[in-house]
Design an enzyme around this catalytic site. Sequence first.
Site, PDB file in Angstrom:
ATOM      1  N   GLY A  79       0.799  -1.215   0.000  1.00 14.04           N
ATOM      2  CA  GLY A  79       0.000   0.000   0.000  1.00 14.04           C
ATOM      3  C   GLY A  79       0.827   1.257   0.000  1.00 14.04           C
ATOM      4  N   SER A  80       1.998   1.225  -0.666  1.00 20.02           N
ATOM      5  CA  SER A  80       2.941   2.337  -0.600  1.00 20.02           C
ATOM      6  C   SER A  80       2.775   3.350  -1.712  1.00 20.02           C
ATOM      7  CB  SER A  80       4.369   1.786  -0.640  1.00 20.02           C
ATOM      8  OG  SER A  80       4.585   1.122  -1.870  1.00 20.02           O
ATOM      9  N   GLY A  81       2.044   2.994  -2.764  1.00 16.60           N
ATOM     10  CA  GLY A  81       1.890   3.910  -3.889  1.00 16.60           C
ATOM     11  C   GLY A  81       3.038   3.882  -4.870  1.00 16.60           C
ATOM     12  N   LEU A  82       3.884   2.866  -4.782  1.00 21.45           N
ATOM     13  CA  LEU A  82       5.023   2.744  -5.693  1.00 21.45           C
ATOM     14  C   LEU A  82       4.828   1.598  -6.690  1.00 21.45           C
ATOM     15  CD1 LEU A  82       7.983   3.346  -3.194  1.00 21.45           C
ATOM     16  CD2 LEU A  82       6.927   4.979  -4.765  1.00 21.45           C
ATOM     17  N   GLY A  83       3.604   1.198  -6.891  1.00 21.43           N
ATOM     18  CA  GLY A  83       3.317   0.163  -7.888  1.00 21.43           C
ATOM     19  C   GLY A  83       3.739  -1.218  -7.460  1.00 21.43           C
TER      20      GLY A  83
ATOM     21  N   ASP B  33       2.153   0.214 -13.975  1.00 20.60           N
ATOM     22  CA  ASP B  33       3.007  -0.451 -13.000  1.00 20.60           C
ATOM     23  C   ASP B  33       3.718  -1.679 -13.564  1.00 20.60           C
ATOM     24  OD1 ASP B  33       1.994   1.460 -11.331  1.00 20.60           O
ATOM     25  OD2 ASP B  33       0.700   0.102 -10.200  1.00 20.60           O
TER      26      ASP B  33
ATOM     27  N   SER C 214       2.050  -3.906  -6.527  1.00 19.46           N
ATOM     28  CA  SER C 214       1.351  -5.072  -7.074  1.00 19.46           C
ATOM     29  C   SER C 214       1.871  -5.413  -8.463  1.00 19.46           C
ATOM     30  CB  SER C 214      -0.162  -4.827  -7.124  1.00 19.46           C
ATOM     31  OG  SER C 214      -0.503  -3.888  -8.122  1.00 19.46           O
TER      32      SER C 214
ATOM     33  N   GLU D 253      -3.506  -9.254 -13.608  1.00 17.80           N
ATOM     34  CA  GLU D 253      -4.094  -8.283 -12.674  1.00 17.80           C
ATOM     35  C   GLU D 253      -5.411  -7.710 -13.178  1.00 17.80           C
ATOM     36  OE1 GLU D 253      -2.062  -5.986  -9.672  1.00 17.80           O
ATOM     37  OE2 GLU D 253      -0.424  -5.786 -11.115  1.00 17.80           O
TER      38      GLU D 253
END
Length: 531
Positions: free
Chosen positions: A103-107, A153, A109, A141
């Site tokens: 959940g860091s926002g750095l892609g 991502d 997944s 995904e």
Amino acid sequence: MIIAKSPVRLSFGGGGTDLPAYYEEHGGAVLSVTIDKYFHTVLQEIPGREIEISSSDYQLHQRIADLDQANLKDALRIPKAMLRHFGIRSGVLLQLKSDIPPGSGLGLSGAVATSLARALGAYAGQALDKAQVAELATHIELTVLGRPIGMQDQYASAHGGLNFLTFDASGTRVEPVALARERLTELRAHLMLFHTGSSRDSARILEGQRQATSGRDQSVLDALHRVKETAHRMREIVTTGDIPSIGRLLHESWQQKKRFSSKVSNPEIDRYYETAMANGALGGKITGAGGGGFLLVFADPSAHTGISRELTALGLQELDFDFEDGGSQITLDSAGRFKATITPEGYLLGMRAVVSRLDKRQIGRIAQLLHEAYEADKQVFIMGNGGSAATASHFCSDLAKTVAVNGRRGFRAIPLTDNIPLMTAWGNDVGFEDIFSGQLRNLLNAGDVVIGISGGGMSPNVIKAMELARERGARTVGLTGFAGGRLKDVAEECFIVPSENCQFIEDVHMMLVHLLTSVVRERLAGDQGIG
């Protein structure tokens, strides 16, 4: 064993325009770079008909007898879908670990999906190129799992480096942005990343944006158009313009991004951002969909100390990072060869996977064998070549000294690796395969213990000495790896490290030396009633 790693990405401009709801009609564009924070996948064959999945990030370990019936959610949905895609339904352990929090926002997944595609593809015998890895990860995904996320991502993670990505109904294109090293260094020098301490559900935020876009919410559409324009302007500036002006474009883009959804920012995030700006930042943003994760700050390097001091005082944690350009890679192949630079985290995760498969009961049996030899006043001879010779010498030192308790003697342990004149005499006059057995002929008695160490289990001099030991009525222990080689056939107890990588095998052998020494020492202490 196979180890794969995939980097996460840092998006500068255009985020949000990579959602199908937008780009299929208007076209999207994103400027992003990958950084040296990775998602690691370790794949190891295991006996039996189960699949095992272990996630360090979520502190879970699951054994799955039937992949089709497994009710896997959240973090394990991607591994399940990828395993099914490659038709892998049993006999595999997956150990998963990220360098950054979920959940860091750095892609992240996208890095999960590309890393799994790399590892499982290699295991299935499919040599996927970067484009194929990106396409497969995106398919899993977006199509298989139906996640309401964007396209950037997976492509950023698979390809690596600084890229300008464009999206339309015909597909995704990745155009590398070539910069001189000095210019790339200047760009990096202006960037700071701070973890806010909170994660967010990007899918929920992006689903809201998708609905607004599909519903032709003009405010959201106008903001997306502006953000896409900013990405194009950033691309021009990063190649030929004034690097600091990217900070001002980041600021403009962040103001537009907050129009995508009310969940993109909140009073706490606004406070962090305003603190950075008040202390010299030129711009910034919350990475990814927003709502939490990392705060990206763009500032002149002279302002970094003050910004760091103020934001860490608010409880944020600064992340040290650098750019990377390798993309998704196999770092250890099935033959045990390192194929790319392995990170400390990746190496340690590989070691953890090996250690998790060790036979603990056999370690106990070997410790008991040594304990019995001590009580019977028997000698212990240890041998090996190269790194294994060093392990043999170390093992003898520990048995001779470290196990001694309460003034009692240690083992009568003799390293067959240390008498250089005698070894070279046997090697020169008779043959290298006799350097250990030649020594044993003069020293070995029935009931003594002979320990042979050979990473692949095929060292002729070790095998010959072990055969002599059995003929003389000695007890024999082998330490090896791979499939055990010939050593497993001539040793009473052959401890086989479940790996094809020589470094991992030698590491575990040394660990085993310390473990056996500690166990035997404690048993001897217990024999004397010492606490």
